[in-house]
Structures are given as C-alpha cells and as structure tokens.
Scaffold this motif. Structure first.
Motif, short mmCIF file in Angstrom:
data_model
loop_
_atom_site.label_atom_id
_atom_site.label_comp_id
_atom_site.label_asym_id
_atom_site.label_seq_id
_atom_site.Cartn_x
_atom_site.Cartn_y
_atom_site.Cartn_z
N SER A 338 31.99 -6.04 41.64
CA SER A 338 30.75 -6.42 42.33
C SER A 338 30.13 -7.62 41.65
O SER A 338 30.33 -7.84 40.46
N GLY A 340 26.85 -8.99 43.29
CA GLY A 340 25.44 -8.84 43.66
C GLY A 340 24.93 -7.42 43.47
O GLY A 340 23.74 -7.18 43.57
N GLY A 341 25.81 -6.45 43.23
CA GLY A 341 25.37 -5.08 42.94
C GLY A 341 25.50 -4.13 44.11
O GLY A 341 25.48 -2.92 43.92
N THR A 343 27.99 -3.25 45.97
CA THR A 343 29.19 -2.39 45.95
C THR A 343 28.97 -1.21 44.98
O THR A 343 29.51 -0.13 45.18
N ALA A 385 34.28 -6.23 46.06
CA ALA A 385 33.83 -7.31 46.94
C ALA A 385 34.76 -8.51 46.74
O ALA A 385 35.63 -8.51 45.87
N THR A 386 34.57 -9.53 47.57
CA THR A 386 35.32 -10.78 47.44
C THR A 386 34.32 -11.92 47.39
O THR A 386 33.30 -11.89 48.07
N GLY A 420 33.43 -7.20 52.19
CA GLY A 420 33.37 -8.64 52.45
C GLY A 420 32.59 -8.93 53.70
O GLY A 420 31.82 -8.10 54.19
N ASP A 421 32.82 -10.13 54.18
CA ASP A 421 32.08 -10.61 55.34
C ASP A 421 33.08 -11.35 56.23
O ASP A 421 33.73 -12.30 55.78
N PHE A 424 33.68 -15.16 56.55
CA PHE A 424 34.39 -15.97 55.54
C PHE A 424 35.86 -16.02 55.89
O PHE A 424 36.44 -14.99 56.31
N CYS A 428 37.67 -10.34 52.71
CA CYS A 428 38.10 -9.30 51.75
C CYS A 428 39.41 -9.68 51.05
O CYS A 428 40.22 -8.81 50.70
N GLN A 455 28.85 -4.75 54.49
CA GLN A 455 28.30 -3.52 53.90
C GLN A 455 28.01 -2.46 54.98
O GLN A 455 27.01 -1.75 54.91
#
Ligand SMILES: Cc1cc2nc3c(=O)[nH]c(=O)nc-3n(C[C@H](O)[C@H](O)[C@H](O)COP(=O)(O)O)c2cc1C
Length: 734
Positions: A338, A340-341, A343, A385-386, A420-421, A424, A428, A455
C-alpha cells in the motif's frame, strides 16, 4: 519490529533520559570553564612545582593536577586540613579548592539521581535505554533516508517527524558514545569490570634517610607538570615513609632521603581503556569533545518531545490491526502492498473476518516477506495496490526480487488480490506481476488472481467468497472504506480554455488550508507539497478520491490544478461547476517519482493538454534558471494554449529556455512526438550530457513520445528503458 524496539524504551524511559541528558549537557560546561580559568604552567617540572608550593606551605601533604591543568594543594595548618587551587608560577593560593555546590549537586543528580545505589542502577538503565534508542534510531534513519550512504538526504513528511530525524542525524553519534561510556562507568562503579583500582604497588625497602630537597629529586625533575596527576609527600616524622607519584604513565614510590625510584607500575590495558572512556564521557581532559557531546545531549529533549507527538499522533493512514499474531505462530500470513493506506483498511477487514472464524492471522507489509519465519503458515494472502507504470507501492518495495530469490515454501498456498484503477493503462499491473511470478516460481495458487477496481467493496466481497470456498468456509467480507482526512479548499480563481475545440479545460487555483499548529505538528495538517505531487479530490456522493497533479508548490502560496471536463465524469463535473468562493474537499498525496529535483541537470519536459500542469509548476519554481526545454501539445493555439502568457514570461526571464508547441487541430496538424523528432539532434545531445526527460499526459501520447525518443536516441546507444532505470525518464500518465 525495529520501530517497536525504538518506541518503548523511549516512552518508558523518556523522563529519566530527559534528566540525564539535561544534567549531562550542563555538566559538560564545567571542564571547559575550568580549563579556561586555569593557569597553564609552561614547561614546568614536578620538582620545580613541588619546591615552589613547599616554599609557601612547608607542611604540604599532596599536590594534585586535574586534566584541565588546575593545580590543587592539600596541607594542614595548626592541625586543620586546608586545600586551595594554586598558581604554579608562584606556588601561592589563587582560589578555593571546594567544588562549586551546584556542580556537586548536578554531578550527584547525573550519576545517581541524588540517591545512592538504587539511583546508580536507574541511571544505568537509562544509559541502556539510550543505547537501544540510538542503535534502533540509526537503523530507522538509514531506512527512511534510503540507505546509510544517503544519511543526509532531504526529508519529506510531517514537521514533527522531520525534526525528529534531522536532530537524530546529528546527535546519534554523540548519544551512542555517551551511552556506551555511561554503561562502562556504571559497570565499573559496581566493580563489574576488571578495571578496579590501579594495580598494587609493591612495598620496597627505603634507605631510611630523610631530608632530600624535592628540587633535587631526579624523577621529579624528569616529570613535566603536564603529565602529573598527583604527588603525595611522606609523613615528616616517619623515616620509612615514601613519596607517591602518579602520572599519566603510571605510579611510583620515591625514597625521601635519596629521591631514588623504589617501585614503578604502569596501568593495565583495562585501566587505560577505562580512563579513556571516563575522559570521553566526562570531558575531563577533552573539554572540547565534552562540549560537543553536551550539545548533542540537548537533542534528547527535542527528540523526546517530537517522538512523543509522533507516537501520540499514530499513523492515521494505517488502521490498527487488533490481535495480530506473531509471524511464527500464524496459519495465515496477510501481506499488504500500500502507499496511500486504503489497502490496509481492506487487510484489516480480512484480518478481522479470518480471526473471527478462529484463525491465527499475521498481517505485515509486503516488504517484510520472509517465508522462513512462517513456520506454521498454511497460506499467504497478498493484497496489493499498483502505482505508476505497474510499479510496487511503498510498502512492497523489493518484494518481487525477493519472491524470485526465496525457495518455494511447499505446503503453503498463495492468493493475490490486486487493487487499482481501471482508468490506468497498467490496471493492477503490479498485483498481476506478483501472481504471475509466484505461479512461474511454482507456488501453489489458492484462488486465481483477482482485481479490485477503485476500492470497490463489491469486488472485494466477491474475492472473499471465492477465497472462502477454497478454504472450505464462508467468508463474508463487508468493508466500509475509511475516508481520508480531507480539507476544504476554497477556489480563488479559474481560467477556462478549450471549449471551442471540444476540450473544456480549466486551471483552478485554491487557497491552501491553514489547519491549526497542533494539527500540523503531528502531520495531520495538509502537509508540504511541490509541483508533481497529487491532490486527492473527494467528490460529493463518492468515497473514492480522484487524483490531480499539482501545478504549484507550497512556496507559491496557492494550490493549482488543471482539470479537463469528462463527459460523464463525477469529479471533473463537480470541479467544473466551482466558482470563486466555493469549496471542495481534498487531501494531499506525495508523488516523489515525479519531482523535478533540485539538481542543475537540464530538463526536457513533454506534456499535452492537462499534462502541462506539473510541468508549469516546475518552470514556475525554476528560480535557479536550470535549462528547461518544453514540448507542449494542444489542439489549437487560440483555444487551449494553457499557461500561454506565463510561458512567454518564463521564457523572457530564463525560467524556460526553449518552447516547442504542436497543435493537432490546425491546418497542419502535428503532435508533440513530431516536435520532438524535429529537434532530435539537439535532444540526443542534451540527453547524452545528462538531461532528464519528464513526460506528463495521456497514455497514448506517452507511448508516442517513448517511441519517438527511442528513435532519436538510437545513434547514441541509449534507450528510454535505460534512462528509466537511471531515473532520467519519468512519466506521469493518466
Ligand atoms: C499516483 C497514482 C498512480 C496510480 N497508478 C496506478 C496504476 O498504474 N495502475 C492501477 O491499476 N492503479 C493505479 N493507481 C490506483 C491505486 O492503485 C489504487 O487507488 C489503490 O486502491 C490505492 O491503494 P493504497 O491507498 O493502499 O495505496 C494509482 C493511484 C495513484 C494515486
């Protein structure tokens, strides 16, 4: 682990360490003051000194010289014991020999907290706690700086954390030395070490004669006062008594009738070490070093304060995981990647669900992956996360290399869940790479790799169900995302572009939030930022933030982002509605992979559309006028030439050296990659000389730029991949 080792001695022994460090810092002043106030005899022998003092005080019993050079004489006058500091030149009294009462009190406080043995034991415990803190602190500083060689590299983060580390970097060496020497002194004061008293001087037969003048004694003539520690005179009524001479080199006995040296013994190696350690700790004999150590000890109160604030503030980005079982006892190992926290929040939900079903679960960052420690493990679950171009997040650094090198733990099954998102290009990608590497290495996969988009609690619950099925249990994962702490940002101005070319874009400028000092100190404020960092915007009606690259740094005094309105975009739609005075909820996310850095290497900046945002921030901050070449792609110069006026100004005053534009909706359409090829020779030359390339914009543009650069650099033997590996080719792609 090392953090725990650092935290608890600090919290438990904090008050004791404050007393010891402050008293130690004050005590370090005395040897220096004494040294400055003592008369330093020039090339005087002990014989001359003893003769001068004896001429004034015939009953002198002892002369002592302190490491500061101060001479003290002891004698009796009418049966009353007297002592005074003496002038070596005249042999006369110059001051009282009594130590300053404050110094005496401070020394007792420092050595034994004004108690006797119990106090000495407590101070020894304090010294041990200080040693543990200094060693663990040094390891933590090196980790944070990115290695021992980068000890003094610049820091980011909350003010209290930076101050704590900045002081530690300077003070840790002194604190290590002080704590080791203090432990030695404590041990020797309890007779634990072999230093003991100076080795016994064997008695020797004297001549039985008396009365030889000290001035005639050879040994005293040969001993300079600078080496003298003490000279004890014999009892005038006892012909069998002798002179005792102590110097830096040893102890000897002298015949009072002939001056002959009767015995001589040199200090053992232990005594030598002990004396050196004593000198290093007290500064007696090394006043300047003592002052330096005393100054470093002053770092302790500051570090205790900031350390307490850090502990009290905790780590808001990472939820507390209750009932975390030790790695060696857990059947399920939960590894988290992680940055940003968020995850970690999912990991906490999974940990709670598995623990509630009676499992022993150990959760840890992926960077701590150590299969040999997982003695009872039956499965390893990886949640990661990625970031960037399929890169590992902060807490998973080095994981893939480790996975490739450690042997497969045969009975242990593995599962990987990527976060992930979808927007992008490398959706992932890191999680997927972990799963593929594990499979290729021969790890048994418990469930196939799955991805969680933005998320999504639903994606997570779905993975939970398939994991539960594979484990033969029902696993209902109900995750309530924890919202990041956001700050209301007030819009101060907006500039609109691109409506005519179907690319509505706005440069939005906000007032930076000013949370109160007590929130900023533990890092709960908005934080410091530079261009290239990210602004997380939380749109109304959503728990998931959208990120925008910052086009300003905190020195500019405002927060600026460039936003393009997407047809069905929730966040961009809300941002586009903002008028000056309106607010939006946002938070800061650092993005150190896309900083311009402070060095003087030329920059080749390539951006299109909103990608100009962070690049504009780099030029605005370019006060040192490092060479910057900008390649900027837009649709039409009359409509979406973002920062057009500023670019002209920056070029005039040297903050931008060269500007090349490419317009895709003019009569002769061209793209930034065409502009790059047009100046290929110059670019190749700049890159060969050390220039750094920074690209910001859409995925397709970035792919085109990379291909163009590969062609341009081919004759030089360099490639974008090589530059990327050297950190000289970075992208911020969306
Ligand atoms: C700067 C940045 C870069 C990102 N890059 C990617 C990416 O390349 N691929 C992807 O799938 N997700 C990417 N994401 C999305 C994150 O992986 C996702 O939001 C994740 O849930 C964050 O988890 P964390 O808060 O635990 O770090 C990126 C997010 C940010 C802020």
């Amino acid at each position: 682990m090392i953090r725990v080792v650092h935290r608890w001695p600090g919290l438990l022994a904090g008050l004791l360490l404050l007393v010891l460090s402050l008293s130690g810092a004050l005590l370090s002043l005395f040897p220096a003051i004494e040294r400055l106030s003592s008369v330093q005899p020039a090339a005087l022998s002990t014989a001359e000194l003893a003769e001068r003092i004896q001429a004034v005080h015939p009953e002198v019993e002892q002369i002592r010289r302190r490491p500061s050079g101060r001479i003290t004489a002891y004698w009796s006058e009418n049966g009353v014991a007297r002592a005074a500091a003496m002038d070596p030149a005249s042999g006369r009294e110059i001051a009282s020999a009594d130590p300053n009462p404050f110094e005496r009190w401070l020394t007792r406080l420092h050595r034994s907290l004004l108690f006797d043995d119990a106090g000495r034991i407590l101070t020894a415990v304090g010294a041990a706690a200080m040693l543990v803190l200094a060693v663990s602190g040094a390891v933590l500083v090196a980790r944070r700086a990115g290695g021992w060689r980068r000890w003094f590299s610049p820091l980011r983060g909350p003010f209290a954390a930076r101050l704590h580390v900045e002081i530690a970097r300077i003070a840790v060496a002194g604190l290590l030395l002080s704590s080791v020497t203090a432990l030695w002194m404590s041990a020797s004061s309890f007779d634990r070490l072999l230093d003991g008293a100076p080795s016994a001087v064997t008695e020797a037969e004297g001549s039985g004669r008396m009365g030889m003048p000290v001035a005639d004694m050879d040994m005293l003539k040969r001993t300079p006062v600078s080496e003298l520690r003490s000279l004890s005179f014999p009892d005038p009524a006892d012909a069998a008594d002798v002179f005792t001479l102590k110097t830096d080199r040893g102890i000897g006995h002298l015949d009072q009738g002939t001056g002959a040296l009767l015995t001589w013994s040199e200090p053992s190696a232990w005594q030598g070490v002990s004396a050196t350690l004593y000198m290093l700790h007290t500064g007696r004999g090394a006043a300047a070093l003592g002052l330096i150590l005393g100054f470093m000890a002053l770092g302790v109160p500051a570090m205790a304060g900031t350390g307490f604030v850090l502990w009290f503030a905790g780590r808001p980005a990472r939820p507390r995981i209750r009932g975390n079982v030790a790695a060696g006892r857990a059947e399920t190992i939960l590894l988290v990647g992680s940055e940003g926290g968020s995850t970690w929040g999912f990991a906490a939900t999974l940990h709670a669900a598995l623990s509630a079903s009676g499992q022993a679960v150990h959760a840890a960052p992926m960077s701590s992956f150590e299969p040999a420690r997982y003695r009872q493990a039956r499965r390893i679950l990886i949640l990661t996360a990625t970031y960037g171009d399929g890169d590992a997040p902060a807490s998973a650094r080095g994981f893939l290399d480790r996975l490739k090198s450690v042997p497969v733990a045969a009975p242990v099954a593995l599962a990987v869940l990527g976060f992930g998102d979808r927007s992008f290009p490398g959706y992932c990608a890191f999680g997927r790479a972990v799963a593929e590497t594990a499979e290729a290495r021969g790890w048994c996969m418990l469930v196939p790799f799955m991805a969680v988009n933005r998320q999504s609690p639903q994606d997570f619950a779905r993975w939970g169900r398939s994991l539960g099925a594979a484990m033969g249990m029902t696993l209902d994962l109900v995750h309530h995302p924890v919202l990041p702490a956001v700050f209301p940002l007030r819009l101060v101005s907006r500039r609109d572009y691109g409506a005519e070319v179907q690319a509505p874009t706005a440069i939005l400028r906000f007032d930076p939030p000013k949370p109160p000092f007590w929130l900023r100190l533990p890092g709960r404020g908005f934080g410091r930022f530079v261009a290239g960092d990210l602004l997380g915007v939380l749109p109304e009606g959503s728990a998931v933030a959208r990120f925008y690259s910052l086009a300003s740094g905190c020195r500019d005094g405002f927060i600026e982002i460039v936003v393009r309105k997407h047809p069905a975009g929730l966040c961009s739609g809300q941002l586009f509605e903002l008028q000056p005075g309106d607010t939006v909820n946002a938070f800061l996310r650092q993005n150190s992979g896309f900083h311009a850095g402070r060095d003087a290497a030329p920059l080749i900046l390539v951006g299109a559309g909103t990608g100009i945002g962070p690049l504009a921030g780099f030029m605005r901050a370019n006060a040192r006028r490092r060479p910057i070449h900008l390649f900027f792609g837009m649709r039409h110069p009359d409509s979406d030439f973002l920062y057009g006026e500023e670019l002209e100004g920056w070029r005039r005053n040297g903050q931008l050296q060269q500007l090349a534009t490419a317009c895709s909706r003019t009569r002769q359409p061209s793209y930034v990659q065409d502009a790059l090829r047009g100046e290929g020779a110059e670019i190749a030359c700049m890159v060969r000389k050390g220039a750094r390339v920074m690209v910001c914009g859409g995925y397709e543009m970035a792919a085109g730029v990379s291909a163009a650069l590969a062609d341009i650099l081919a004759p030089t033997g360099l490639t974008p991949a090589l530059l990327r590996a050297e950190g000289r080719y970075v992208e911020d792609v969306f």
